[in-house]
Every structure is written in C-alpha cells, then in structure tokens.
Design an enzyme around this catalytic site. Structure first.
Site, PDB file in Angstrom:
ATOM      1  N   GLU A  13      87.876  28.122  -8.148  1.00  0.00           N
ATOM      2  CA  GLU A  13      88.294  28.979  -7.032  1.00  0.00           C
ATOM      3  C   GLU A  13      89.754  29.434  -7.161  1.00  0.00           C
ATOM      4  OE1 GLU A  13      85.261  27.064  -3.702  1.00  0.00           O
ATOM      5  OE2 GLU A  13      87.171  26.068  -4.102  1.00  0.00           O
ATOM      6  N   GLY A  79      77.780  28.047   1.544  1.00  0.00           N
ATOM      7  CA  GLY A  79      76.339  28.221   1.693  1.00  0.00           C
ATOM      8  C   GLY A  79      76.066  29.148   2.873  1.00  0.00           C
ATOM      9  N   MET A 176      83.182  22.968   3.111  1.00  0.00           N
ATOM     10  CA  MET A 176      83.662  21.608   3.319  1.00  0.00           C
ATOM     11  C   MET A 176      85.168  21.491   3.568  1.00  0.00           C
ATOM     12  SD  MET A 176      81.170  19.924   0.395  1.00  0.00           S
ATOM     13  CE  MET A 176      81.372  18.221   0.825  1.00  0.00           C
ATOM     14  N   ASP A 200      75.011  29.946  -2.391  1.00  0.00           N
ATOM     15  CA  ASP A 200      73.659  29.398  -2.177  1.00  0.00           C
ATOM     16  C   ASP A 200      73.285  29.602  -0.709  1.00  0.00           C
ATOM     17  OD1 ASP A 200      75.737  26.893  -2.193  1.00  0.00           O
ATOM     18  OD2 ASP A 200      74.288  26.744  -0.567  1.00  0.00           O
TER      19      ASP A 200
HETATM   20  N1  ADE Z   1      79.816  25.135  -0.638  1.00  0.00           N
HETATM   21  C1  ADE Z   1      78.970  25.964  -1.276  1.00  0.00           C
HETATM   22  N2  ADE Z   1      77.711  25.783  -0.845  1.00  0.00           N
HETATM   23  C2  ADE Z   1      77.767  24.798   0.087  1.00  0.00           C
HETATM   24  C3  ADE Z   1      76.793  24.150   0.873  1.00  0.00           C
HETATM   25  N3  ADE Z   1      75.505  24.480   0.796  1.00  0.00           N
HETATM   26  N4  ADE Z   1      77.196  23.171   1.723  1.00  0.00           N
HETATM   27  C4  ADE Z   1      78.504  22.829   1.799  1.00  0.00           C
HETATM   28  N5  ADE Z   1      79.455  23.413   1.068  1.00  0.00           N
HETATM   29  C5  ADE Z   1      79.103  24.388   0.218  1.00  0.00           C
END
Ligand code: ADE
Length: 232
Positions: A13, A79, A176, A200
């Site tokens: 990143e 996500g 997070m 995702d």
């Molecule tokens: N960062 C990228 N994808 C994530 C996910 N599914 N949950 C938490 N942090 C993420």
C-alpha cells in the site's frame, strides 16, 4: 495543510509512494519507518503502520507528535459490503467506526465507544471532495463511492459477518485500520480521510479473491494519493 501523514497498513500500500518521493529522510519509531520528504512537490510523511487498529492508532499519534502533520490520509485496500461496489473500485470515507467495539451490556449501540460523544468519526469534507474529483480523473475505468467505512481487528470472510456489518452499520466497506486512524485524528483535532480500493467482497470468496486482486486494487489508491497531494 502544510504536511500530510500518509498511512498504509502493508508494504504494497505504500511502496510505490515511497519510491516516488524526493528529499527523503528516514526515522524509525515504535518499529515503524517514517519517510519524510516531498511527493509531487508536497511535504508528506509516508509510513507503513502494520495491520490492525492498535498499530494504526500508535502510528497516527507519532505522526502528530514527532512530525507535526496537520492532516492524515489512510490509503489501502478493503472488503466491499455493497453489491454495486466491485473489486478495484474505490470508497472514500464519509465517516468511520469500529465494528468490533461492543458495550451493549451498558446500553450503548454496537460500535459506540463508551463515554465518547460521537458514534462515528467524520472525514474532512474538503479532502473527501478532492479525493472523489481526483479519483474520477486518474482512475476513469473504475467507480468511486462515498460512504461509511467500518474497521475491526478481523478479516471478514463470511457472508454472515458481512450481513451483520451491513445491517448494523450500513457500511460501504470493511478493513482493519481506518477508524482507529480516524479516532486518533479526532482526538488530535486534525482532518483525515480514508481511501480504500476493493480487493474482495468480504464473503466466502474473500480468501481466494484477496491475494489475486490486492496488488491491482492498491495501485488505484496509489494513483489517487499521488495526484491528490498536489492540490491539498
Ligand atoms: N482488507 C481487505 N479485505 C478485507 C476484509 N475482507 N476484511 C478486513 N480487511 C480487509
């Protein structure tokens, strides 16, 4: 803003940002490397915080105390919590909260930090607007959304947890660190914005999608941050 702190949790990143900086000086504190210098002519401090809310909060406080940043950008991947927000798209934070904060036993709604007078931490309006406008310019092939980012010390990879985050918080994406950076910025009364590209869908496909798409997603954020700092 004179000096901007730019925080990413992981090397992918921040590595391109660091490569594109000039006049760099390096300082290590709390096991984190702070790269101070110029990015596209703007004074910045780029740092990899490490993963999770504690790392992110410690990192933000160091940026304030040791580097006197007067604004913070959190860049990275997340996500998606919405069908229409696809892998590669970008979410710009309206506000952020910690989805794993839970003091319901004392009558607080889930996500509310007891004895703080805000439910979520509101991003700076000017940084938000600049991010959205810049994103449309430098990432014309993807969509940019503005909405709430929900953070927790949890990689979300299940449809049930995802549904809870949607129902409970109306989150646009989950990651997070963002809300911890937002809280630290709020406590220090400096502006912040969180920029997250989707890697995702935070459901049962997340574990396979994440490694496939994290690099591409991170590139979209790098492009956005580099152009954005020119105009802050
Ligand atoms: N960062 C990228 N994808 C994530 C996910 N599914 N949950 C938490 N942090 C993420």
């Amino acid at each position: 803003m004179n000096r901007i702190g730019i925080i990413g949790a992981m090397e992918i990143e921040v590595e391109a940002l660091k490569q594109h900086m000039e006049n760099v000086t390096l300082k290590t504190k709390a096991s984190m490397e702070f790269h101070q210098g110029l990015l596209n002519g703007k004074e910045v401090v780029v740092v990899k915080s490490g993963i999770g809310k504690v790392n992110a909060a410690v990192c933000t406080q160091i940026l304030v105390d040791d580097f006197q940043v007067d604004g913070v950008i959190n860049t990275g991947i997340a996500g998606s919590l919405k069908n229409e927000i696809n892998i590669g798209d970008i979410v710009v934070s309206t506000d952020a909260l910690q989805h794993d904060m839970d003091a319901r036993e004392f009558g607080y709604p889930k996500g509310q930090i007891p004895q703080m007078n805000v439910f979520s931490f509101v991003a700076n309006a000017r940084l938000r607007e600049l991010a959205v406008d810049t994103c449309k310019k430098v990432n014309p092939d993807i969509s940019v959304f503005e909405g709430r980012i929900v953070s927790g010390d949890q990689f979300v990879a299940s449809s049930e947890v995802k549904q809870e985050l949607i129902q409970e918080f109306s989150g646009f994406c989950t990651e997070m660190e963002g809300a911890a950076i937002a809280q630290a910025a709020y406590l220090n009364q400096i502006p912040f914005v969180i920029l997250r590209a989707i890697s995702d869908k935070a459901d049962n496909s997340a574990v396979t999608d994440y490694p496939t798409f994290e690099k591409k997603a991170a590139e979209h954020c790098v492009r956005l941050v580099e152009e954005m700092v020119k105009n802050i």
